[in-house]
Design a protein around this motif. Structure first.
Motif, PDB file in Angstrom:
ATOM      1  N   LEU A  76     -19.652 -15.686  47.712  1.00  0.00           N
ATOM      2  CA  LEU A  76     -20.652 -16.364  48.528  1.00  0.00           C
ATOM      3  C   LEU A  76     -21.948 -15.608  48.279  1.00  0.00           C
ATOM      4  N   LEU A  77     -22.961 -16.311  47.788  1.00  0.00           N
ATOM      5  CA  LEU A  77     -24.211 -15.683  47.365  1.00  0.00           C
ATOM      6  C   LEU A  77     -25.379 -16.262  48.147  1.00  0.00           C
ATOM      7  N   VAL A  78     -26.301 -15.408  48.559  1.00  0.00           N
ATOM      8  CA  VAL A  78     -27.517 -15.866  49.232  1.00  0.00           C
ATOM      9  C   VAL A  78     -28.702 -15.392  48.397  1.00  0.00           C
ATOM     10  N   LYS A  94     -15.176 -11.842  49.872  1.00  0.00           N
ATOM     11  CA  LYS A  94     -13.960 -11.963  50.679  1.00  0.00           C
ATOM     12  C   LYS A  94     -13.908 -13.214  51.553  1.00  0.00           C
ATOM     13  N   VAL A  95     -15.053 -13.778  51.915  1.00  0.00           N
ATOM     14  CA  VAL A  95     -15.066 -14.850  52.906  1.00  0.00           C
ATOM     15  C   VAL A  95     -14.674 -16.215  52.347  1.00  0.00           C
ATOM     16  N   VAL A  96     -14.954 -16.488  51.096  1.00  0.00           N
ATOM     17  CA  VAL A  96     -14.580 -17.785  50.501  1.00  0.00           C
ATOM     18  C   VAL A  96     -13.136 -17.689  50.016  1.00  0.00           C
ATOM     19  N   TYR A 136     -14.510 -22.347  60.094  1.00  0.00           N
ATOM     20  CA  TYR A 136     -15.968 -22.262  60.079  1.00  0.00           C
ATOM     21  C   TYR A 136     -16.370 -20.804  60.257  1.00  0.00           C
ATOM     22  N   THR A 137     -17.160 -20.258  59.340  1.00  0.00           N
ATOM     23  CA  THR A 137     -17.664 -18.892  59.476  1.00  0.00           C
ATOM     24  C   THR A 137     -19.184 -18.959  59.458  1.00  0.00           C
ATOM     25  N   THR A 138     -19.805 -18.405  60.500  1.00  0.00           N
ATOM     26  CA  THR A 138     -21.253 -18.492  60.668  1.00  0.00           C
ATOM     27  C   THR A 138     -21.901 -17.124  60.545  1.00  0.00           C
ATOM     28  N   PHE A 139     -23.019 -17.098  59.828  1.00  0.00           N
ATOM     29  CA  PHE A 139     -23.842 -15.893  59.681  1.00  0.00           C
ATOM     30  C   PHE A 139     -25.240 -16.215  60.184  1.00  0.00           C
ATOM     31  N   ARG A 140     -25.967 -15.205  60.613  1.00  0.00           N
ATOM     32  CA  ARG A 140     -27.347 -15.407  61.066  1.00  0.00           C
ATOM     33  C   ARG A 140     -28.239 -14.354  60.427  1.00  0.00           C
ATOM     34  N   VAL A 187     -22.213  -6.686  61.690  1.00  0.00           N
ATOM     35  CA  VAL A 187     -21.542  -6.582  60.394  1.00  0.00           C
ATOM     36  C   VAL A 187     -22.339  -7.409  59.412  1.00  0.00           C
ATOM     37  N   THR A 188     -22.829  -6.788  58.363  1.00  0.00           N
ATOM     38  CA  THR A 188     -23.619  -7.527  57.372  1.00  0.00           C
ATOM     39  C   THR A 188     -22.734  -8.508  56.615  1.00  0.00           C
ATOM     40  N   LEU A 189     -23.360  -9.529  56.059  1.00  0.00           N
ATOM     41  CA  LEU A 189     -22.619 -10.505  55.261  1.00  0.00           C
ATOM     42  C   LEU A 189     -21.844  -9.801  54.153  1.00  0.00           C
ATOM     43  N   ALA A 190     -22.436  -8.836  53.504  1.00  0.00           N
ATOM     44  CA  ALA A 190     -21.792  -8.136  52.397  1.00  0.00           C
ATOM     45  C   ALA A 190     -20.532  -7.390  52.857  1.00  0.00           C
ATOM     46  N   ASN A 191     -20.513  -6.906  54.100  1.00  0.00           N
ATOM     47  CA  ASN A 191     -19.385  -6.115  54.595  1.00  0.00           C
ATOM     48  C   ASN A 191     -18.375  -6.912  55.407  1.00  0.00           C
ATOM     49  N   TYR A 192     -18.632  -8.186  55.651  1.00  0.00           N
ATOM     50  CA  TYR A 192     -17.723  -8.981  56.485  1.00  0.00           C
ATOM     51  C   TYR A 192     -16.437  -9.285  55.736  1.00  0.00           C
ATOM     52  N   ALA A 193     -15.309  -9.101  56.441  1.00  0.00           N
ATOM     53  CA  ALA A 193     -13.997  -9.481  55.922  1.00  0.00           C
ATOM     54  C   ALA A 193     -13.267 -10.242  57.023  1.00  0.00           C
ATOM     55  N   PRO A 194     -12.822 -11.474  56.762  1.00  0.00           N
ATOM     56  CA  PRO A 194     -12.114 -12.236  57.795  1.00  0.00           C
ATOM     57  C   PRO A 194     -10.889 -11.476  58.294  1.00  0.00           C
ATOM     58  N   ARG A 195     -10.632 -11.610  59.597  1.00  0.00           N
ATOM     59  CA  ARG A 195      -9.450 -10.940  60.185  1.00  0.00           C
ATOM     60  C   ARG A 195      -8.244 -11.841  60.102  1.00  0.00           C
TER      61      ARG A 195
END
Length: 195
Positions: A76-78, A94-96, A136-140, A187-195
């Motif tokens: 997942l790239l921004v 990790k999120v996709v 659904y995973t949301t970032f801000r 938790v930054t997008l780069a460091n997020y890992a789904p539980r």
């Protein structure tokens, strides 16, 4: 999510085609080597206003891989857009979900979507073949840290309805789980890992 306004999303063609979706040339040039964009949305964030593109990328040869091999990760790239350049500002591997993590179907191919609203974006993944679920995973965008941080995750599933009446719904809810970020410990997008 009912309260989100859907913006135009460029979704992926069938897995057999594996052709890139339309996206700004600057973003296409900045994609990791050997990858194509599978799902893309570009918009403007607020506070501060800046043009961004959020991309689910996949390996160009992913659709041709043997099912005995583990499917590759999908980043997942921004990207921040500035004129004719695109700068990668966040990446998460990790999120996709991989194509083999959806049960019978590919969770990106079957229901992959991205939605952007103001400083938030949501990644939607899911399947509706055999199993029925949506994640659904949301970032801000956090103006304080100038980065995207995890906001929440909602997982919904459905099962076949046992009710045999002709007017009964085909599927009924099998549960809904919600995880929310601790705003005191972002938790930054780069460091997020789904539980």
């Amino acid at each position: 999510m009912r309260y989100w306004m859907m913006l135009p999303v460029l979704a992926a063609p069938p897995a057999a085609a594996w052709e890139p979706v339309a996206l700004p040339a600057a973003v296409r040039a900045a994609l990791p080597l050997g990858h194509v964009a599978r799902v893309v949305t570009c918009s403007r964030t607020l506070d501060p206003p800046r043009a961004i593109c959020v991309v689910v990328a996949a390996r160009l040869d992913e659709g041709n891989r043997n099912s005995t091999n583990e499917a590759p990760q999908r980043p997942l790239l921004v990207y921040r857009l500035n004129g004719i350049t695109a700068t990668l500002i966040a990446r998460n591997d990790k999120v996709v979900l991989r194509r083999d993590e959806g049960g019978q179907c590919d969770p990106v191919e079957d229901a992959g979507a991205l939605t952007v609203k103001e400083r938030f974006f949501t990644l939607e993944q899911g399947v509706a073949c055999g199993q029925h679920w949506t994640d659904y995973t949301t970032f801000r965008f956090d103006p304080r840290t100038q980065s995207f941080v995890w906001q929440n995750r909602i997982y919904e599933s459905w099962r076949m309805n046992d009710d045999t009446r002709p007017d009964a719904e085909a599927l009924v809810s099998d549960g809904r789980r919600v995880w929310r970020a601790n705003l005191q410990r972002p938790v930054t997008l780069a460091n997020y890992a789904p539980r």
